[in-house]
Write a protein that holds these residues in place. Structure first.
Motif, short mmCIF file in Angstrom:
data_model
loop_
_atom_site.label_atom_id
_atom_site.label_comp_id
_atom_site.label_asym_id
_atom_site.label_seq_id
_atom_site.Cartn_x
_atom_site.Cartn_y
_atom_site.Cartn_z
N VAL A 90 -4.85 3.18 -9.91
CA VAL A 90 -4.28 2.68 -8.57
C VAL A 90 -5.39 1.64 -7.98
O VAL A 90 -6.64 1.60 -8.11
N ILE A 91 -4.59 0.76 -7.40
CA ILE A 91 -5.45 -0.08 -6.48
C ILE A 91 -5.20 0.00 -4.96
O ILE A 91 -3.99 0.59 -4.67
N VAL A 92 -6.12 -0.18 -4.31
CA VAL A 92 -6.05 -0.04 -2.77
C VAL A 92 -6.29 -1.30 -2.08
O VAL A 92 -7.17 -2.06 -2.29
N ALA A 93 -5.25 -1.82 -1.00
CA ALA A 93 -5.41 -2.78 -0.37
C ALA A 93 -5.47 -2.62 1.05
O ALA A 93 -4.42 -2.14 1.45
N ASP A 94 -6.37 -2.86 1.84
CA ASP A 94 -6.31 -2.87 3.16
C ASP A 94 -7.53 -3.83 3.83
O ASP A 94 -8.47 -3.74 3.39
N ASP A 95 -7.18 -4.53 5.00
CA ASP A 95 -7.97 -5.32 5.39
C ASP A 95 -9.33 -4.68 6.34
O ASP A 95 -10.18 -5.54 6.58
N HIS A 96 -9.11 -3.49 6.39
CA HIS A 96 -10.22 -2.70 7.14
C HIS A 96 -11.32 -2.04 6.19
O HIS A 96 -10.75 -1.32 5.47
N GLN A 97 -12.58 -2.59 6.01
CA GLN A 97 -13.43 -1.97 5.08
C GLN A 97 -13.49 -0.57 5.06
O GLN A 97 -13.52 -0.01 4.10
N LEU A 98 -13.64 0.00 6.48
CA LEU A 98 -13.63 1.61 6.53
C LEU A 98 -12.76 2.28 5.88
O LEU A 98 -12.68 3.25 5.30
N ARG B 42 -3.67 -8.57 -12.82
CA ARG B 42 -4.75 -8.52 -13.83
C ARG B 42 -5.03 -7.34 -14.37
O ARG B 42 -5.21 -7.18 -15.67
N LEU B 43 -4.80 -6.18 -13.64
CA LEU B 43 -5.37 -4.75 -13.99
C LEU B 43 -4.08 -3.97 -14.23
O LEU B 43 -4.06 -2.81 -14.80
N GLN B 44 -2.94 -4.38 -13.87
CA GLN B 44 -1.78 -3.56 -14.03
C GLN B 44 -1.81 -2.02 -13.94
O GLN B 44 -1.60 -1.17 -14.67
N PRO B 45 -2.07 -1.83 -12.67
CA PRO B 45 -2.10 -0.19 -12.34
C PRO B 45 -0.82 0.51 -12.26
O PRO B 45 0.30 -0.31 -12.36
N ASN B 46 -0.82 1.63 -12.18
CA ASN B 46 0.34 2.43 -11.94
C ASN B 46 0.95 2.23 -10.73
O ASN B 46 2.09 1.96 -10.58
N ASP C 92 6.33 -2.91 -13.42
CA ASP C 92 6.15 -1.60 -13.61
C ASP C 92 5.05 -0.87 -12.72
O ASP C 92 4.71 0.38 -12.69
N VAL C 93 4.43 -1.78 -11.79
CA VAL C 93 3.54 -1.55 -10.85
C VAL C 93 4.49 -0.82 -9.66
O VAL C 93 5.08 -1.70 -8.71
#
Length: 223
Positions: A4-12, A45-49, A75-76
């Motif tokens: 998994v990759i996680v994308a959010d602009d809030h660090q918390l 680059r990472l091709q996560p699920n 496929d992502v």
């Protein structure tokens, strides 16, 4: 292992999601991003699920990121995260190629279950958001029964251009950029489109246009 990759602009929020997902032995967070462009780069680059992407982020935002990922990395599976069940993002997210949609107040169980479902090639919408879509379709079905088949000639050339980008899931700001006009002009065109088609909002306008066969359907949920 489900990657998994996680994308959010809030660090918390990013750190919280990473900690939460790290509790699951079959899940691995392989990358984190703070904006839409970075999310697309990581996906390529990472091709996560699965890519877990916040709707509201700087740059191209979550919708733009979902569209790019769906195009470049089919496929992502993309799951969009949002704080509220904002109607405008539901259709736009689906049209952009997202296969899942979650509210940020969802339970740990719902989050993990959705990740697994999307990784299997499935799709997911929370019941309350699914209900909203049903309401939109039912409303337009009644509208279609009482309204003769319309021709897109009722719209001006510029209105057709705007509506086509709405069907593709683009925001007002993105449409303005594509057509080289300002955002206020886009809103004016949309208001006229709603009046001419006798619809309430951009979601109904997009669904109505697809029902009439005016444009090629965008990527479908779960495709």
């Amino acid at each position: 292992m489900l990657r998994v990759i996680v994308a959010d602009d809030h660090q918390l929020v990013r750190e919280g999601l990473v900690r939460l997902l790290s509790m699951e032995t079959e899940l691995e967070v392989v990358g984190v991003a703070a904006d839409g462009e970075e999310a697309v780069t990581l996906a390529e680059r990472l091709q996560p699920n699965v890519a877990l992407v916040d709707v509201r982020m700087p740059g191209i935002g979550g919708i733009g990121a979902a569209r790019s990922i769906a195009t470049r990395c089919p496929d992502v599976g993309v799951i969009l995260l949002t704080m509220h069940d904002e109607d405008e993002f539901i259709f736009e997210g689906i049209a952009a190629g997202a296969r899942g949609y979650l509210l940020k107040d969802c339970s740990h169980q719902e989050l993990v279950g959705t990740l697994r479902e999307i990784a299997r090639g499935g799709a997911y919408l929370p019941p309350n958001l699914l209900s909203k879509l049903f309401v939109e379709f039912q409303s337009l079905r009644k509208h279609r029964v009482t309204t003769p088949s319309a021709s897109c000639e009722v719209l001006s050339r510029r209105e057709k251009d705007v509506l086509e980008w709405v069907v593709r899931g683009y925001s007002n700001k993105q449409i303005a950029r594509q057509l080289c006009i300002d955002e206020t002009t886009v809103k004016t065109h949309l208001h006229r489109i709603f009046e001419k088609l006798n619809v309430r909002d951009r979601t109904q306008a997009a669904i109505f246009a697809l029902q009439q066969g005016w444009f090629v359907p965008p990527v479908a949920l779960g495709a």
